[in-house]
Design an enzyme around this catalytic site. Sequence first.
Site: not given
Length: 364
Positions: A125, A147, A189, A231, A241, A245, A249, A252, A256, A269
């Site tokens: 956990r 993340k 980025e 960041k 997010e 947040r 993106n 993106h 994406h 990417h």
Amino acid sequence: MTPSIRTIDVDLADRSYAICVGEKNLAELGPAMRRSGLGNKAAIVTDGNIAGLYLKPVEASLRQAGFETSVIFLPAGEEHKNLDAVAAIYDRLVAARFERGSTLVALGGGVVGDVTGFAAASYLRGISYVQVPTTLLAQVDSSVGGKTGVNHKEGKNLIGAFHQPRLVWIDVAVLRSLPKREVVAGLAEVIKYGVIADAALFRRLEEKLDDILKLDSAMLTEVVAASCAIKADVVAKDERESDLRAVLNFGHTVGHALEALTGYETFLHGEAVAIGMVQAAAISVAEGACDRESFERIRRLVVRAGLPAEIPADVSPAELVKHMEVDKKSAGGKIKFILCKGIGATRFHALAPGEIVARLEESR
Ligand SMILES: NC(=O)c1ccc[n+]([C@@H]2O[C@H](COP(=O)([O-])OP(=O)(O)OC[C@H]3O[C@@H](n4cnc5c(N)ncnc54)[C@H](O)[C@@H]3O)[C@@H](O)[C@H]2O)c1
Ligand SMILES: [Zn+2]
């Protein structure tokens, strides 16, 4: 000149942690982990490309600092960012009787970091982990913010958890062994951070791009630290997010969609994001959010960095928009788009899919 070491704090109450950016600092990781209160058992998770280059100094540093170390190898590559990789880590941790106080150390790019972070989030956990990112993308993006996760065969990053690392330890010198194309993709980025939040960083990139592309350590330390600071700030304000947040993106939405439409094979990417940023900036001009000169500066920097700026001729904007995520919260199935307000600020704007297609056609 020895570049200075930069430390950025990610302010998340009892889950706060430091991001340390320096050059040739891998040998100092062990003592830094001790100072962060980490315990005796540590497994270093890495892949074959990185191990030959950087495992030795990391392992030696941990041992000297009194850690009992083991090494877990993952196969390199996005195609191995899956639950099999996580299960392989669990097997080793169970066999070696890892406990709540034990630590995982992710030594690698975003794939190693995401898989290791997810294993750390779920084993018993949740145990501690440390990020030692070795790609520019991982240094400025994936290692910060907590993340973690893996891909499912039906989609990228479908399985995951939020789990913050205890320490992020960045050595910009490791970028020297990274293929140039990966460095340049990571730079997309960095440019993004300038556009969304830091006009001074953007100007610095314009002035010092050549030094950065030559991997000058002082410049890399400066821009990696500036990126991480942005960041860290966004994550501290909106860890999960819910809203803010999402500014990360920028570029993106188109990026994406372009990656998905081209089967994740044509573009790295960062390359898809570069195209997405230029297109988003063009849409920002058309929507009256951004001045023409700022758009030109963004496009010029992207191109000078060696990144693509245009949607390939054989990709139709209509097909692209089909791959964009429709925001269910907004009326009429609009897409939540991030516009730039010149350089250094953003705003959200809901656009109908048809409007985006028209804007993308216009900017061809
Ligand atoms: N968690 C997040 O917030 C977040 C954010 C952005 C991206 N990501 C994830 O990051 C992943 C991409 O990460 P990436 O771009 O680092 O790719 P990657 O981890 O696949 O690394 C790219 C390649 O470079 C090799 N490599 C790494 N460091 C090296 C070095 N210093 N020298 C030589 N070779 C080296 C790796 O073995 C790999 O083959 C994606 O899975 C993406 O979903 C996560
Ligand atoms: Zn990205």
